[in-house]
Design a protein around this motif. Structure first.
Motif, PDB file in Angstrom:
ATOM      1  N   ALA A  19      -4.112  -6.459   6.163  1.00  0.00           N
ATOM      2  CA  ALA A  19      -3.866  -5.793   7.444  1.00  0.00           C
ATOM      3  C   ALA A  19      -3.127  -4.473   7.242  1.00  0.00           C
ATOM      4  O   ALA A  19      -3.402  -3.484   7.928  1.00  0.00           O
ATOM      5  CB  ALA A  19      -3.076  -6.704   8.382  1.00  0.00           C
ATOM      6  N   LEU A  20      -2.212  -4.446   6.291  1.00  0.00           N
ATOM      7  CA  LEU A  20      -1.478  -3.216   5.995  1.00  0.00           C
ATOM      8  C   LEU A  20      -2.432  -2.137   5.475  1.00  0.00           C
ATOM      9  O   LEU A  20      -2.374  -0.981   5.908  1.00  0.00           O
ATOM     10  CB  LEU A  20      -0.373  -3.491   4.974  1.00  0.00           C
ATOM     11  CG  LEU A  20       0.474  -2.296   4.562  1.00  0.00           C
ATOM     12  CD1 LEU A  20       1.253  -1.737   5.752  1.00  0.00           C
ATOM     13  CD2 LEU A  20       1.422  -2.697   3.436  1.00  0.00           C
ATOM     14  N   ILE A  21      -3.320  -2.504   4.581  1.00  0.00           N
ATOM     15  CA  ILE A  21      -4.299  -1.548   4.050  1.00  0.00           C
ATOM     16  C   ILE A  21      -5.218  -1.066   5.171  1.00  0.00           C
ATOM     17  O   ILE A  21      -5.491   0.137   5.275  1.00  0.00           O
ATOM     18  CB  ILE A  21      -5.098  -2.163   2.885  1.00  0.00           C
ATOM     19  CG1 ILE A  21      -4.180  -2.370   1.677  1.00  0.00           C
ATOM     20  CG2 ILE A  21      -6.294  -1.274   2.502  1.00  0.00           C
ATOM     21  CD1 ILE A  21      -4.786  -3.191   0.553  1.00  0.00           C
ATOM     22  N   ALA A  22      -5.663  -1.957   6.018  1.00  0.00           N
ATOM     23  CA  ALA A  22      -6.526  -1.567   7.142  1.00  0.00           C
ATOM     24  C   ALA A  22      -5.798  -0.598   8.075  1.00  0.00           C
ATOM     25  O   ALA A  22      -6.382   0.408   8.519  1.00  0.00           O
ATOM     26  CB  ALA A  22      -6.995  -2.802   7.904  1.00  0.00           C
ATOM     27  N   ASP A  23      -4.544  -0.874   8.371  1.00  0.00           N
ATOM     28  CA  ASP A  23      -3.771   0.019   9.246  1.00  0.00           C
ATOM     29  C   ASP A  23      -3.545   1.378   8.590  1.00  0.00           C
ATOM     30  O   ASP A  23      -3.616   2.421   9.248  1.00  0.00           O
ATOM     31  CB  ASP A  23      -2.434  -0.617   9.618  1.00  0.00           C
ATOM     32  CG  ASP A  23      -2.572  -1.743  10.621  1.00  0.00           C
ATOM     33  OD1 ASP A  23      -3.670  -1.935  11.187  1.00  0.00           O
ATOM     34  OD2 ASP A  23      -1.574  -2.458  10.835  1.00  0.00           O
ATOM     35  N   ALA A  24      -3.264   1.383   7.286  1.00  0.00           N
ATOM     36  CA  ALA A  24      -3.073   2.643   6.566  1.00  0.00           C
ATOM     37  C   ALA A  24      -4.358   3.461   6.562  1.00  0.00           C
ATOM     38  O   ALA A  24      -4.339   4.682   6.741  1.00  0.00           O
ATOM     39  CB  ALA A  24      -2.610   2.368   5.138  1.00  0.00           C
ATOM     40  N   ILE A  58     -11.812   4.405  -0.721  1.00  0.00           N
ATOM     41  CA  ILE A  58     -10.570   4.816  -0.048  1.00  0.00           C
ATOM     42  C   ILE A  58      -9.639   3.619   0.115  1.00  0.00           C
ATOM     43  O   ILE A  58      -8.446   3.706  -0.171  1.00  0.00           O
ATOM     44  CB  ILE A  58     -10.865   5.462   1.325  1.00  0.00           C
ATOM     45  CG1 ILE A  58     -11.670   6.754   1.164  1.00  0.00           C
ATOM     46  CG2 ILE A  58      -9.584   5.692   2.108  1.00  0.00           C
ATOM     47  CD1 ILE A  58     -10.936   7.905   0.529  1.00  0.00           C
ATOM     48  N   GLU A  59     -10.174   2.485   0.554  1.00  0.00           N
ATOM     49  CA  GLU A  59      -9.347   1.291   0.718  1.00  0.00           C
ATOM     50  C   GLU A  59      -8.739   0.856  -0.611  1.00  0.00           C
ATOM     51  O   GLU A  59      -7.581   0.437  -0.674  1.00  0.00           O
ATOM     52  CB  GLU A  59     -10.151   0.132   1.325  1.00  0.00           C
ATOM     53  CG  GLU A  59     -10.594   0.373   2.750  1.00  0.00           C
ATOM     54  CD  GLU A  59     -11.969   1.031   2.848  1.00  0.00           C
ATOM     55  OE1 GLU A  59     -12.425   1.684   1.878  1.00  0.00           O
ATOM     56  OE2 GLU A  59     -12.590   0.903   3.901  1.00  0.00           O
ATOM     57  N   GLY A  60      -9.526   0.950  -1.677  1.00  0.00           N
ATOM     58  CA  GLY A  60      -9.021   0.584  -3.002  1.00  0.00           C
ATOM     59  C   GLY A  60      -7.891   1.494  -3.456  1.00  0.00           C
ATOM     60  O   GLY A  60      -6.876   1.030  -3.975  1.00  0.00           O
ATOM     61  N   VAL A  61      -8.065   2.786  -3.239  1.00  0.00           N
ATOM     62  CA  VAL A  61      -7.022   3.747  -3.602  1.00  0.00           C
ATOM     63  C   VAL A  61      -5.777   3.498  -2.755  1.00  0.00           C
ATOM     64  O   VAL A  61      -4.653   3.502  -3.259  1.00  0.00           O
ATOM     65  CB  VAL A  61      -7.530   5.195  -3.435  1.00  0.00           C
ATOM     66  CG1 VAL A  61      -6.394   6.197  -3.556  1.00  0.00           C
ATOM     67  CG2 VAL A  61      -8.628   5.500  -4.454  1.00  0.00           C
ATOM     68  N   LEU A  62      -5.974   3.265  -1.466  1.00  0.00           N
ATOM     69  CA  LEU A  62      -4.832   2.971  -0.591  1.00  0.00           C
ATOM     70  C   LEU A  62      -4.092   1.724  -1.064  1.00  0.00           C
ATOM     71  O   LEU A  62      -2.862   1.688  -1.049  1.00  0.00           O
ATOM     72  CB  LEU A  62      -5.278   2.788   0.855  1.00  0.00           C
ATOM     73  CG  LEU A  62      -5.526   4.061   1.640  1.00  0.00           C
ATOM     74  CD1 LEU A  62      -6.157   3.739   2.992  1.00  0.00           C
ATOM     75  CD2 LEU A  62      -4.256   4.867   1.815  1.00  0.00           C
ATOM     76  N   GLY A  63      -4.824   0.722  -1.480  1.00  0.00           N
ATOM     77  CA  GLY A  63      -4.193  -0.505  -1.965  1.00  0.00           C
ATOM     78  C   GLY A  63      -3.284  -0.254  -3.156  1.00  0.00           C
ATOM     79  O   GLY A  63      -2.162  -0.751  -3.219  1.00  0.00           O
TER      80      GLY A  63
END
Length: 153
Positions: A19-24, A58-63
């Motif tokens: 959820a944190l990654i999705a929000d970011a 992008i999600e992977g990098v954000l993680g």
């Protein structure tokens, strides 16, 4: 206020991470979409190019970055708790926007230097001179995400 001494303990819990990654990701998309002018056009083009590297890139990098950014703020979180501030932790971060943005960019710079995705790194370094202003502009939205996740049980 959380009773955990570490921000990373709260925010990086396996149950909270997706959820944190999705929000970011949502904040990132919103902030990029708001950009205008020539600088905004360059940023939007770079974001589109990086997004096209692979699905979920992008999600992977954000993680990866979120883990490092949040751990970089454990000391701030401890200072906020010790201060007994009535303000939220997100507000605490916004009040310290210069130092907070520098710390965030230190993490991002370090990752950009070591990435195997040279095309993404090249785009990052091209846009890096204006990055601090973008981080400061986005900080209230980022702080809102942090506060929302800290308020969850």
């Amino acid at each position: 206020m959380s009773d955990s001494p570490h921000l990373s303990t709260r925010l990086l819990a396996p149950s909270n991470r997706p959820a944190l990654i999705a929000d970011a990701h949502e904040v990132l998309n919103t902030e990029v979409a708001k950009k205008s002018g020539l600088g905004g056009l360059a940023l939007k083009g770079a974001y589109k190019s990086v997004s096209a590297i692979s699905p979920g890139f992008i999600e992977g990098v954000l993680g990866v970055l979120l883990d490092e950014w949040i751990r970089a703020y454990d000391e701030e979180y401890t200072a906020w708790q010790a201060a007994g501030s009535d303000a939220s932790f997100g507000s605490w971060l916004v009040e310290r926007q210069e130092a907070v943005s520098e710390r965030m960019l230190e993490v991002t710079d370090r990752r950009a230097k070591s990435t195997s995705h040279q095309s993404a790194a090249k785009l990052y370094w091209k846009l890096r001179p204006g990055a601090k202003a973008h981080v400061i502009t986005a900080l209230p939205a980022v702080a809102g995400v942090v506060d929302r996740h800290l308020d969850q049980p």
